[in-house]
Motif scaffolding. Structure first.
Motif, PDB file in Angstrom:
ATOM      1  N   LYS A 681       0.832  -1.207   0.000  1.00  0.00           N
ATOM      2  CA  LYS A 681       0.000   0.000   0.000  1.00  0.00           C
ATOM      3  C   LYS A 681       0.870   1.261   0.000  1.00  0.00           C
ATOM      4  O   LYS A 681       0.570   2.224  -0.712  1.00  0.00           O
ATOM      5  CB  LYS A 681      -0.922   0.003   1.229  1.00  0.00           C
ATOM      6  CG  LYS A 681      -2.101  -0.950   1.142  1.00  0.00           C
ATOM      7  CD  LYS A 681      -2.952  -0.914   2.405  1.00  0.00           C
ATOM      8  CE  LYS A 681      -3.633   0.426   2.611  1.00  0.00           C
ATOM      9  NZ  LYS A 681      -4.546   0.416   3.779  1.00  0.00           N
ATOM     10  N   GLU A 696      -4.645   9.346  -0.020  1.00  0.00           N
ATOM     11  CA  GLU A 696      -4.143   8.909   1.272  1.00  0.00           C
ATOM     12  C   GLU A 696      -4.019   7.396   1.265  1.00  0.00           C
ATOM     13  O   GLU A 696      -4.739   6.705   0.548  1.00  0.00           O
ATOM     14  CB  GLU A 696      -5.086   9.355   2.396  1.00  0.00           C
ATOM     15  CG  GLU A 696      -5.276  10.864   2.517  1.00  0.00           C
ATOM     16  CD  GLU A 696      -4.019  11.592   3.004  1.00  0.00           C
ATOM     17  OE1 GLU A 696      -3.037  10.916   3.381  1.00  0.00           O
ATOM     18  OE2 GLU A 696      -4.032  12.833   2.991  1.00  0.00           O
ATOM     19  N   ASP A 698      -4.972   5.326   3.413  1.00  0.00           N
ATOM     20  CA  ASP A 698      -6.197   4.665   3.892  1.00  0.00           C
ATOM     21  C   ASP A 698      -7.272   4.592   2.804  1.00  0.00           C
ATOM     22  O   ASP A 698      -8.276   3.878   2.964  1.00  0.00           O
ATOM     23  CB  ASP A 698      -6.750   5.388   5.120  1.00  0.00           C
ATOM     24  CG  ASP A 698      -5.851   5.199   6.338  1.00  0.00           C
ATOM     25  OD1 ASP A 698      -5.066   4.220   6.346  1.00  0.00           O
ATOM     26  OD2 ASP A 698      -5.931   6.023   7.265  1.00  0.00           O
ATOM     27  N   ASP A 699      -7.079   5.353   1.705  1.00  0.00           N
ATOM     28  CA  ASP A 699      -8.029   5.287   0.600  1.00  0.00           C
ATOM     29  C   ASP A 699      -7.826   4.032  -0.249  1.00  0.00           C
ATOM     30  O   ASP A 699      -8.663   3.716  -1.104  1.00  0.00           O
ATOM     31  CB  ASP A 699      -7.887   6.524  -0.297  1.00  0.00           C
ATOM     32  CG  ASP A 699      -8.255   7.808   0.429  1.00  0.00           C
ATOM     33  OD1 ASP A 699      -9.041   7.721   1.384  1.00  0.00           O
ATOM     34  OD2 ASP A 699      -7.745   8.879   0.052  1.00  0.00           O
ATOM     35  N   GLU A 701      -7.861   0.172  -0.812  1.00  0.00           N
ATOM     36  CA  GLU A 701      -8.476  -1.022  -0.241  1.00  0.00           C
ATOM     37  C   GLU A 701      -7.435  -2.130  -0.101  1.00  0.00           C
ATOM     38  O   GLU A 701      -6.685  -2.410  -1.037  1.00  0.00           O
ATOM     39  CB  GLU A 701      -9.617  -1.505  -1.149  1.00  0.00           C
ATOM     40  CG  GLU A 701     -10.335  -2.741  -0.614  1.00  0.00           C
ATOM     41  CD  GLU A 701     -11.357  -3.281  -1.601  1.00  0.00           C
ATOM     42  OE1 GLU A 701     -11.981  -4.321  -1.283  1.00  0.00           O
ATOM     43  OE2 GLU A 701     -11.520  -2.673  -2.681  1.00  0.00           O
ATOM     44  N   ASN A 702      -7.412  -2.749   1.066  1.00  0.00           N
ATOM     45  CA  ASN A 702      -6.461  -3.833   1.329  1.00  0.00           C
ATOM     46  C   ASN A 702      -7.230  -5.150   1.446  1.00  0.00           C
ATOM     47  O   ASN A 702      -7.941  -5.392   2.420  1.00  0.00           O
ATOM     48  CB  ASN A 702      -5.682  -3.562   2.609  1.00  0.00           C
ATOM     49  CG  ASN A 702      -4.571  -4.584   2.846  1.00  0.00           C
ATOM     50  OD1 ASN A 702      -4.415  -5.534   2.065  1.00  0.00           O
ATOM     51  ND2 ASN A 702      -3.812  -4.395   3.912  1.00  0.00           N
TER      52      ASN A 702
END
Length: 816
Positions: A681, A696, A698-699, A701-702
Motif C-alpha cells: 500500500k 491517502e 487509507d483510501d 483497499e487492502n
C-alpha cells in the motif's frame, strides 16, 4: 642585490632560523643580500598581551616576560658555540631589561599610550634581527646589522605610521651606497618618527619594510619567505584542495591580500608596483618549490579567469537608511566624513540604486565606535524620522572571487551566486567594482568554510563534486551501501568526477562523525567509539559541521527518523531514503517535503521506496515531466511476497518460506509489514502521488489474505506462530490457484481514482504469471502507452539491490 624577508614562522625557533641561514648563504653567492626579519613567531602577540596586562595592573605580564626571555636565550644557546655566546647573551639580556622597565612603567602608571605600545612591540624585531646577524657572523659571514629606524622615517601616527618616502628613499640609497658588506640584516615592522620616536608600520609591516627597501634601491625582484608555497587559490587551512598560484598580477595579489590572503601584507605591493619590481613568495621549508611570482604581466597566463578566492572574517555591516535619504544630496559625504574622522577603515561599500540605504563593512572591533559617531552626526534627521539609527549586523565575513580577466568572461557572477545558493549560503550584501576584478559578498561567518570549498570546487577543481554523506542505519542495506561506496570510490572520482565522503554514521546505539571522512575499512570500530544516538543530536552535528553538498541517507524503516526529513531539507541538506514512511504518510506531509526540496534546492530522492534498485520512480517522473498522464497502474511491488509465493508449494510450509525470506533479507525485520499488504500500500500510494494524483494510504483497499489472528499479533514471534497455526488456510489458497492453472501474486492496482492491493490468481496469459524469484513488475497505462503499457521489471528486493538504488540516487545528486 638580493632583498629577502623572512616571516615569523620562518624564524620561530633555532631549527627554523638555521634553514634561513642556509638560504641566505645561497643567495649571497649571487649578489650581496639584504635580509629583513620579523620577530620570532608569536612574539609580537606575546609583547602586546604583556603590555595590555601591565597597563591593566595585571601581573600576568611577568610570566610572559619570562617566556620571552627563555625563548630568545634558547635560540642563542642553540645556534652559537658556547665560546661565542657570552656577549650576545649579555646584549639580549640588556634589551630584555629595557623591555621589563617599560612594562613595569605601564604597570605603575596603569596606562598604555600608542607611542609606548609601538616601542614595546619593536623589541620582537630588534631582538630577532640582532640574534640572526650574530649567528651569521658566527658562521664566518661578512654580516652587519642595520637599524631600520635610521633608514625609514614616518609621521607620528603610532600603530600604523605613514612613511615619508622622499626622506626614506634618500637615507636607504645613501646607506647602501657606502655599505659593502655581503649581508645586511634589518628588523622589519619598525621605523622612526621625525621627532625620534619608534613607530610601527602595522601588523605584517615586515613585508612593507622589505618592499620599501627594494623600491628605494630599484632592485629587479624581492623575495618574501614564509611557511607556505606562495599565494593559494584559497586558504589551504580551510580548503584542502587549494593550490599555489604560480603566476599572478600585482592587481590580483592586492585584491587577494586585501581580502584575507595573509601570506602577503596589502601595503607591501604599493612601493614596488610603480617600480615594476617582481615579487616572489617562497617557502622556507620547501625552498625548491616555485612559490608565487607577482608581476605586472605574468610570465605564464592562466586559462582560468578566476585567480583566487579569499575571505575576511570578523566583519560588521553598518546600514544607514531612511526615506529622507532619497534624492537628497550630501548624505554619503557626511557618512564617509564621520567614519574618516574616527579613523575607521571601510572594507566594503554597497548602496541601493533607490538611494534609500548605504551599507558599509568594517571590522567588528570598530562597530560600536562607528555607530555612536554616525548616530551623533545624523541626530537631527533621526529625531525627524527622516532616517533611522545606524543598523549593526555582526558575526559576518566577506568572501571575494578575484581575477584580472573576469571582465572578459560572462556568467561568473551567476555561477558564484548560484553555487552559494545551492548550499543554503545566504548573501547579505554584494559589491562589484567597475573593473570587474573582484566580486565580493557578505555572508554569515559560520558559512565561510562551506562557501570557500563550494566556490573552489566550482572554479578550480576540474568539475569534481565533493559529496558529504551522513548515513543513518548500517544494518543489511546500510552495510551493503557502505561496501559499494568503498569499492566504487576510485571509479566515481576518476570517471564521474564525484568525490564521496562519509562524514557521519549512526546505528540505533551510536553515532560518529569525522569531517575529513570516515575510514570505511574501520567504520564499525569507529562507530563504537561514538556518542549515543539521538535524531536531534544527528541533525545538530550535521548543521554544526556545515559541509557543502551534505546528504542525509536514511537506511532505516523508522517512523521517528522519517519525521526528521523536513529539518534536513530546510537546511539545504539533501535527503536520500529507502524508508517509505515519509512519502506514504499524510498527503500534506508528502507535499510539504516536496515543496521544501524545491524551496531550499535540496534534492529529496526515494527511488528505492518502490522496486528497490529498479528505475521505477525516475521513469515515472520523466513521463510526467514530458507531459504524459498515467491512467492505470498494475504492479507486483513486493519482491518479498513474490519470493514467498514463488517458493510456496505442496512440498513446503508457508511458515518455512516466510522464515527463509526474512533470513535472506527480502522482508522487513517484521515480516507482517510485507504480508499484511501495508508495505505494498505504501509503495502504491507513492506511485499514485508521483503520477500527480492526491491520495491517502487509507483510501487504498487492502484485500488481505492473512487470517485476522495473524494480523492481530503483537510480536514477530507471535506472527510466525500464527503462520503455523493457520497452515491449512495457506495450503488451501495454493491448492485453489493450482487447480485453476494460476499462480498466486500479490497485486497493486490503480484505475479511475480507485486503488486496491490483494492476493490474486494470475492466469498463464497474464504478464505477471512468469514473474520469478523476488522480481517486481509495474505496468503504466498512459496517454502514450495505451494498448501496450510501459513495463518495468526486475529484482525488487534484497539488501544489495536496495543499496544500489540508494547509490544511484547519490550519483544523481552528484551529476546535477
Amino acid at each position: 642585490m638580493n632583498i629577502i624577508k623572512f616571516g615569523g614562522t620562518s624564524v620561530a625557533n633555532a631549527q627554523n632560523i638555521a634553514r634561513c641561514i642556509t638560504i641566505i648563504k645561497q643567495k649571497k653567492q649571487e649578489a650581496p643580500v639584504v635580509v629583513v626579519v620579523s620577530a620570532l613567531g608569536g612574539v609580537t602577540d606575546l609583547l602586546l598581551a604583556a603590555a595590555i596586562n601591565a597597563s591593566e595592573k595585571n601581573e600576568d605580564y611577568k610570566p610572559v616576560l619570562q617566556q620571552l626571555e627563555e625563548r630568545h636565550l634558547e635560540v642563542i644557546k642553540t645556534l652559537l658555540p658556547a665560546t661565542e655566546q657570552s656577549s650576545v647573551l649579555s646584549h639580549a639580556k640588556r634589551e630584555l631589561n629595557r623591555l621589563e622597565t617599560l612594562l613595569d612603567g605601564c604597570y605603575l602608571l596603569g596606562e598604555l599610550s600608542e607611542r609606548t605600545k609601538d616601542l614595546i612591540l619593536s623589541f620582537g624585531e630588534v631582538l630577532s634581527s640582532y640574534i640572526i646577524s650574530e649567528v651569521l657572523k658566527g658562521h664566518g659571514e661578512d654580516a652587519v646589522l642595520a637599524d631600520s629606524r635610521e633608514l625609514i622615517k614616518t609621521n607620528s601616527r603610532f600603530g600604523k605610521a605613514v612613511v615619508n618616502f622622499e626622506l626614506t628613499n634618500s637615507l636607504i640609497a645613501g646607506y647602501f651606497a657606502e655599505n659593502k658588506n655581503d649581508i645586511t640584516v634589518l628588523p622589519g615592522f619598525i621605523a622612526q618618527s621625525g621627532d625620534g620616536y619608534t613607530t610601527t608600520l602595522g601588523r605584517g609591516g615586515s613585508d612593507y619594510t622589505a618592499a620599501i627597501i627594494a623600491a628605494a634601491l630599484n632592485v629587479p625582484s624581492l623575495e618574501i619567505w614564509t611557511d607556505v608555497n606562495g599565494i593559494y587559490t584559497a586558504n589551504p587551512k580551510l580548503v584542502k584542495q587549494a593550490e599555489p598560484i604560480p603566476y599572478i598580477t600585482f592587481e590580483e595579489a592586492m585584491e587577494l591580500s586585501h581580502f584575507g590572503a595573509k601570506v602577503l601584507y596589502p601595503p607591501t605591493i604599493q612601493p614596488i608596483l610603480t617600480k615594476d619590481i617582481t615579487l616572489h613568495i617562497k617557502n622556507t621549508f620547501e625552498p625548491e618549490a616555485h612559490g608565487s611570482t607577482i608581476s605586472k604581466v605574468p610570465e605564464v597566463k592562466s586559462q582560468n579567469p578566476i585567480r583566487g578566492i579569499s575571505n575576511v572574517d570578523d566583519i560588521t555591516l553598518i546600514t544607514l537608511e531612511g526615506p529622507g535619504m532619497v534624492g537628497v544630496a550630501g548624505f554619503s559625504k557626511r557618512l564617509f566624513e564621520v567614519i574618516s574622522k574616527e579613523n575607521i577603515n571601510v572594507i566594503f561599500i554597497t548602496q541601493a540604486s533607490s538611494e534609500h540605504s548605504i551599507c558599509l563593512g568594517i571590522v567588528d572591533a570598530e562597530a560600536k565606535k562607528a555607530k555612536a559617531a554616525i548616530d551623533a552626526e545624523f541626530d537631527f534627521e533621526i529625531r525627524q524620522l527622516k532616517i533611522y539609527p545606524a543598523i549593526i549586523e555582526n558575526g559576518l565575513s566577506i568572501i571575494a572571487v578575484v581575477g584580472e580577466n573576469m571582465k572578459n568572461h560572462q556568467g561568473l557572477s551567476g555561477r558564484m551566486f548560484s553555487t552559494l545558493g545551492k548550499n543554503n549560503i545566504n548573501i547579505r550584501a554584494i559589491a562589484q567594482g567597475a573593473s570587474e576584478r573582484n566580486i565580493s559578498a557578505v555572508i554569515d561567518s559560520r558559512d565561510v568554510k562551506k562557501a570557500l570549498n563550494t566556490l573552489h570546487e566550482t572554479f578550480f577543481e576540474d568539475a569534481t563534486v565533493q559529496l558529504n554523506l551522513f548515513v543513518m542505519g548500517v544494518g543489511n542495506v546500510g552495510e551493503k551501501f557502505l561496501d559499494q561506496i568503498k569499492s566504487q570510490y576510485a571509479y566515481l572520482k576518476d570517471n564521474l568526477r564525484i568525490n564521496v565522503r562519509i562524514a557521519g554514521l549512526s546505528n540505533s546505539r551510536k553515532m560518529y562523525f569525522e569531517e575529513e571522512g570516515i575510514d570505511l575499512n574501520n567504520y564499525k570500530t569507529a562507530l563504537e567509539t561514538g556518542e549515543p544516538t539521538t535524531t536531534d543530536g544527528f541533525i545538530a552535528a550535521i548543521k554544526q559541521l556545515n559541509l557543502r553538498n551534505s546528504i542525509f541517507v536514511d537506511n532505516t524503516a523508522s517512523n521517528v527518523v522519517a519525521a526528521t526529513y523536513a529539518q534536513y531539507l530546510k537546511n539545504s541538506i539533501a535527503v536520500v531514503t529507502c524508508n517509505k514512511v515519509a512519502c506514504s504518510s499524510e498527503y500534506e506531509n508528502y507535499k510539504l517535503l516536496k515543496n521544501l526540496s524545491r524551496q531550499y534546492n535540496a534534492p529529496f530522492l526515494f527511488e528505492t521506496n518502490v522496486g528497490a534498485g529498479l528505475p521505477i520512480i525516475d521513469t515515472l517522473k520523466n513521463l510526467i515531466a514530458s507531459g504524459d498522464r498515467v491512467h492505470k497502474i498494475q504492479a507486483v511491488l513486493s519482491g518479498s511476497l513474490n519470493f514467498i509465493f514463488n517458493n510456496f508449494n505442496e512440498s513446503t510450509t508457508f511458515y518455512d518460506v516466510v522464515k527463509q525470506a526474512q533470513t535472506e533479507g527480502y522482508t522487513e525485520p517484521d515480516p507482517k509489514i510485507d504480508l499484511s499488504g501495508i508495505d505494498v500500500k505504501r509503495k502504491l500510494v507513492i506511485l499514485i502521488r508521483e503520477s500527480g494524483y492526491e491520495m491517502e494510504i487509507d483510501d487504498i483497499e487492502n484485500r488481505s489474505f492473512l487470517p485476522q489472528q495473524s494480523l492481530d499479533t503483537a510480536s514477530v514471534d507471535d506472527f510466525f506462530d500464527s503462520l503455523t497455526t493457520h497452515a491449512a488456510h495457506f495450503n488451501e489458497l495454493y491448492a485453489k490457484a493450482s487447480a485453476e492453472g494460476s499462480r498466486l501474486k500479490f497485486v497493486a492496482s490503480f484505475e479511475n481514482g480507485k486503488a486496491n492491493v490483494g492476493l490474486q490468481f494470475i492466469p498463464k496469459d497474464h504478464p505477471f504469471y512468469n514473474l520469478e524469484g523476488k522480481d517486481n513488475i509495474v505496468l503504466f497505462y498512459t496517454d502514450r502507452y495505451v494498448d501496450q503499457p510501459l513495463l518495468i521489471k526486475g529484482a525488487g528486493a534484497g539488501a544489495a539491490v536496495t543499496a544500489s538504488g540508494i547509490f544511484a540516487d547519490i550519483i544523481r545528486i552528484g551529476n546535477k
